[in-house]
Design a protein around this motif. Structure first.
Motif: not given
Length: 202
Positions: A1-6, A49-54, A56-62, A65-72
């Motif tokens: 996944m690449a950030s430009h795909n956002i 879309s949220f999961c995809w962006a999440y 990508i964010t994990e890849d760019n900013h490790p 990964s310490k935090y849980s997603p905001a969706l239940d």
């Protein structure tokens, strides 16, 4: 996944949203179209879309990964889905969210965790640190320039003070001289000066 795909993802989301709105408008006249299912698919697309962006964010900013997603993932049960592909997508979303749940902190669900993430990201980002240092230097330069301007005005005022004292002294001398001056009428007769006139009047 690449950030430009956002950006591509945003475009597809807008297209999907427009298509959903058109279909819902048609659903008001065509009973065979289920408005609830359309809204469920729209919600599902947003969650994908949220999961995809999440991810990508994990890849760019490790550190993310310490935090849980905001969706239940339990909220997926409210969706009304019939299409097998949509059902499979919902299952994949649930698996994705459950694999990242239980990390203790969930930014964007409460202020404490959101601020903790922002602080940790800020102090670890070279770009933000460079921006902060640039802004700090700009502020210091602005303060220095303002102080120099104030100091210059103080020096001007300091130079005016002696001149004011001198002017006030000259004025007092002139007033005394005026009061003691001898004046004559148009025939050359000596008149009382200001002090003598004041004494006679008294």
């Amino acid at each position: 996944m690449a950030s430009h795909n956002i950006s591509e993802l945003r475009t597809k989301l807008r297209c999907h949203d427009n298509a959903t709105n058109v279909a819902r408008a048609a659903a008001a006249e065509i009973p065979e179209i289920m408005s609830v299912e359309l809204l469920s698919c729209k919600t599902l697309a947003i969650w994908v879309s949220f999961c995809w962006a999440y991810r990508i964010t994990e890849d760019n900013h490790p550190l993310f990964s310490k935090y849980s997603p905001a969706l239940d993932p339990a909220d997926l049960r409210h969706l009304v889905l019939k299409d097998n592909r949509a059902i499979d997508a919902a299952k994949s979303i649930r698996t994705f969210l459950e694999s990242r749940g239980g990390r203790g902190s969930a930014p964007f669900q409460n202020d404490k965790d959101t601020l903790a993430l922002a602080l940790e990201f800020g102090v670890s980002s070279k770009r933000l640190i460079a921006f902060y240092e640039s802004e700090l230097l700009h502020a210091e330069n602005r303060i220095t320039a303002q102080y120099a301007e104030i100091r210059a005005k103080q020096l001007v005022l300091a130079g005016l003070d002696p001149m004011l004292v001198t002017a006030e002294y000259d004025l007092s001398v002139a007033i005394r001289a005026t009061r003691n001056a001898v004046t004559y009428d148009r025939y050359g007769n000596k008149l009382l000066n200001h002090s003598g006139y004041a004494a006679v009047k008294a």
